[in-house]
Design a protein around this motif. Sequence first.
Motif, short mmCIF file in Angstrom:
data_model
loop_
_atom_site.label_atom_id
_atom_site.label_comp_id
_atom_site.label_asym_id
_atom_site.label_seq_id
_atom_site.Cartn_x
_atom_site.Cartn_y
_atom_site.Cartn_z
N LEU A 178 0.86 -1.04 -0.04
CA LEU A 178 -0.08 -0.01 -0.04
C LEU A 178 0.97 1.24 0.02
CD1 LEU A 178 -2.77 1.22 -0.08
CD2 LEU A 178 -2.75 0.90 2.70
N THR A 179 1.15 2.07 -1.17
CA THR A 179 1.90 2.97 -1.22
C THR A 179 1.69 3.81 -2.62
OG1 THR A 179 3.51 1.64 -2.99
CG2 THR A 179 4.05 1.56 -0.60
N PHE A 180 1.99 5.02 -2.32
CA PHE A 180 1.92 6.03 -3.46
C PHE A 180 3.18 5.86 -4.41
CE2 PHE A 180 -0.44 8.54 -0.26
CZ PHE A 180 -1.68 8.43 -1.00
N SER A 181 3.12 6.19 -5.43
CA SER A 181 4.23 5.97 -6.21
C SER A 181 5.23 6.94 -6.21
CB SER A 181 3.84 6.11 -7.71
OG SER A 181 3.27 7.15 -8.18
N LYS A 182 4.79 8.24 -5.64
CA LYS A 182 5.81 9.33 -5.22
C LYS A 182 5.64 9.92 -3.93
CE LYS A 182 5.96 10.88 -9.92
NZ LYS A 182 5.90 12.08 -11.08
N ALA A 183 6.79 10.36 -3.40
CA ALA A 183 6.64 10.86 -2.08
C ALA A 183 6.05 12.23 -1.74
CB ALA A 183 8.03 10.52 -1.45
N THR A 184 6.26 13.04 -3.04
CA THR A 184 5.79 14.23 -2.90
C THR A 184 5.32 14.41 -4.38
OG1 THR A 184 7.75 15.42 -3.42
CG2 THR A 184 7.38 15.21 -0.95
N ARG A 185 4.28 15.55 -4.57
CA ARG A 185 3.74 16.03 -5.81
C ARG A 185 3.74 17.38 -5.63
NH1 ARG A 185 0.74 11.91 -8.50
NH2 ARG A 185 0.76 13.45 -10.27
N SER A 190 -1.25 1.62 -4.70
CA SER A 190 -1.31 0.23 -5.25
C SER A 190 -2.11 -0.57 -4.43
CB SER A 190 0.25 -0.11 -5.21
OG SER A 190 1.05 0.27 -3.84
N LYS A 191 -3.12 -0.87 -4.39
CA LYS A 191 -4.14 -1.46 -3.54
C LYS A 191 -5.16 -1.95 -4.24
CE LYS A 191 -5.22 -3.78 0.10
NZ LYS A 191 -4.18 -4.99 0.82
N ARG A 192 -5.41 -3.49 -4.74
CA ARG A 192 -6.58 -3.84 -5.19
C ARG A 192 -7.67 -3.78 -4.63
NH1 ARG A 192 -3.84 -8.87 -8.70
NH2 ARG A 192 -2.15 -7.56 -10.03
N SER A 193 -7.84 -4.42 -3.50
CA SER A 193 -9.05 -4.44 -2.71
C SER A 193 -9.15 -3.15 -2.09
CB SER A 193 -8.96 -5.57 -1.54
OG SER A 193 -9.79 -5.54 -0.60
N THR A 194 -10.25 -2.35 -2.26
CA THR A 194 -10.53 -1.05 -1.61
C THR A 194 -11.61 -0.90 -0.90
OG1 THR A 194 -12.10 -0.57 -3.54
CG2 THR A 194 -9.64 -0.31 -4.13
N CYS A 240 -3.35 7.08 3.13
CA CYS A 240 -4.05 6.15 2.69
C CYS A 240 -3.83 5.07 3.55
CB CYS A 240 -4.06 5.95 1.21
SG CYS A 240 -5.25 4.64 0.97
N TYR A 241 -4.84 4.32 4.14
CA TYR A 241 -4.61 3.11 5.13
C TYR A 241 -5.59 2.39 5.26
CZ TYR A 241 -7.04 6.31 8.01
OH TYR A 241 -7.89 7.01 8.90
N ILE A 242 -5.40 1.07 5.49
CA ILE A 242 -6.38 0.22 5.55
C ILE A 242 -7.17 0.43 7.15
CG2 ILE A 242 -7.13 -2.35 6.20
CD1 ILE A 242 -4.63 -2.78 4.44
N ASN A 243 -8.51 0.34 6.92
CA ASN A 243 -9.35 0.77 8.32
C ASN A 243 -8.95 0.18 9.58
OD1 ASN A 243 -11.26 2.15 9.70
ND2 ASN A 243 -12.85 0.54 9.33
N ASN A 244 -8.61 0.98 10.60
CA ASN A 244 -8.22 0.23 11.99
C ASN A 244 -6.59 -0.03 11.99
OD1 ASN A 244 -10.62 0.68 13.19
ND2 ASN A 244 -11.73 -1.10 12.27
N TRP A 245 -6.06 0.32 10.79
CA TRP A 245 -4.42 -0.14 10.79
C TRP A 245 -3.60 0.92 10.77
CZ3 TRP A 245 -2.11 -5.27 9.17
CH2 TRP A 245 -2.78 -6.13 9.56
N ILE A 274 1.99 7.39 2.47
CA ILE A 274 2.10 8.83 2.66
C ILE A 274 2.51 9.76 1.54
CG2 ILE A 274 2.87 10.10 4.59
CD1 ILE A 274 3.40 8.05 6.50
N MET A 275 1.91 10.80 1.60
CA MET A 275 2.44 11.49 0.14
C MET A 275 2.19 12.95 0.73
SD MET A 275 0.88 12.29 -3.35
CE MET A 275 -0.25 13.20 -2.58
N ARG A 276 3.04 14.01 0.48
CA ARG A 276 3.04 15.29 0.65
C ARG A 276 2.78 16.13 -0.63
NH1 ARG A 276 7.01 19.50 1.26
NH2 ARG A 276 5.97 21.34 1.99
#
Length: 325
Positions: A100-107, A120-124, A160-165, A173-175
């Motif tokens: 579970l990641t963003f492809s870039k740390a900052t945009r 990058s997460k298939r189950s949403t 972006c995270y899995i609920n309760n995790w 995490i992205m800025r």
Amino acid sequence: MQEGVYVVLRPATVQLDGNEPTEMIRHGNVTSFERHLFTGTGTGVPAEIRTWYPCSDVSEITIPQNLDNKLDRTGVFRHTFLDGGDEVHVVTPVQWRGRLTFSKATRTVYRGETLVISVSKRSTHRLRWRHDGKVIKQWNGSNSVTMSNVTSSSAGVYECYINNWRQFGQHAIMRLIVPDCPRNFANAPICNVFVALGCYNGGLQLQDDGACACPVGFTGTLCQDVYAEGMYGTLGQHQCPGRDCSGSLFCQPDPLGCSCAAGFKGSTCTEVCDEGRYGADCEGVCHCADNSTCNPITGVCGSGGCAPCWTGVNCQQRPEYSAPP
């Protein structure tokens, strides 16, 4: 051209033996290193993070990859440098190197533009989002969101995270950086100066005078000059170990933020650029004759030279223009 201040994030390939110092080593112009924002896993700087200051304009952070029972190694951290008496902040997001990641740390996105952010997460269905710590309920269950007409209030840290995790730190995490002025304008906060000359090789204009801030691997007034592989710094005076910058995240003051070294992309900065791309985060497009590929680090074309209508050391300039198209 902006003077270079770099924070280099390197992953450790070995576990620490427990004898490393737990206090930050101050050196040169660095005045502080601290957590920038709470993202669910800690409020201070983890003792296991090793911080080294080889030069007054470079800070190197090494984070051990073993995350067992060390949940506070992820988050958003801030370095403060002194530059001629003024404080310069460099913010470094550190996300878990998992699925579970963003492809870039900052945009960096300018006001009025559109941004799509995805993980990058298939189950949403269990995905949850936050902006600067505040829950965004309307994004629940989404792995991709579109932000139209970006404003200054859109800037900040997105999680972006899995609920309760969230408390386990295994989330994306992205800025987002939103400059004060729209694209091609300077003299913030009035933003009444149009800057005709742009920046090459992924460079971005500073908001005060419109000068170019260059990504790692490039320099010059318009970021038109290319460094040798494995080199970085305003004068190319620094080099990665073995001149191999793969796996390292380079963070600079806004508006550049963080990026992989030239030639690499992805959340771990270990993916080599696809054919036809080059530069930091592989954002550059090759312009080589016969559609041949260029060097993924420098953008320099092979013996065939530049495609028609393109010139320059790495074929990024067009003679009929006085600025990047």
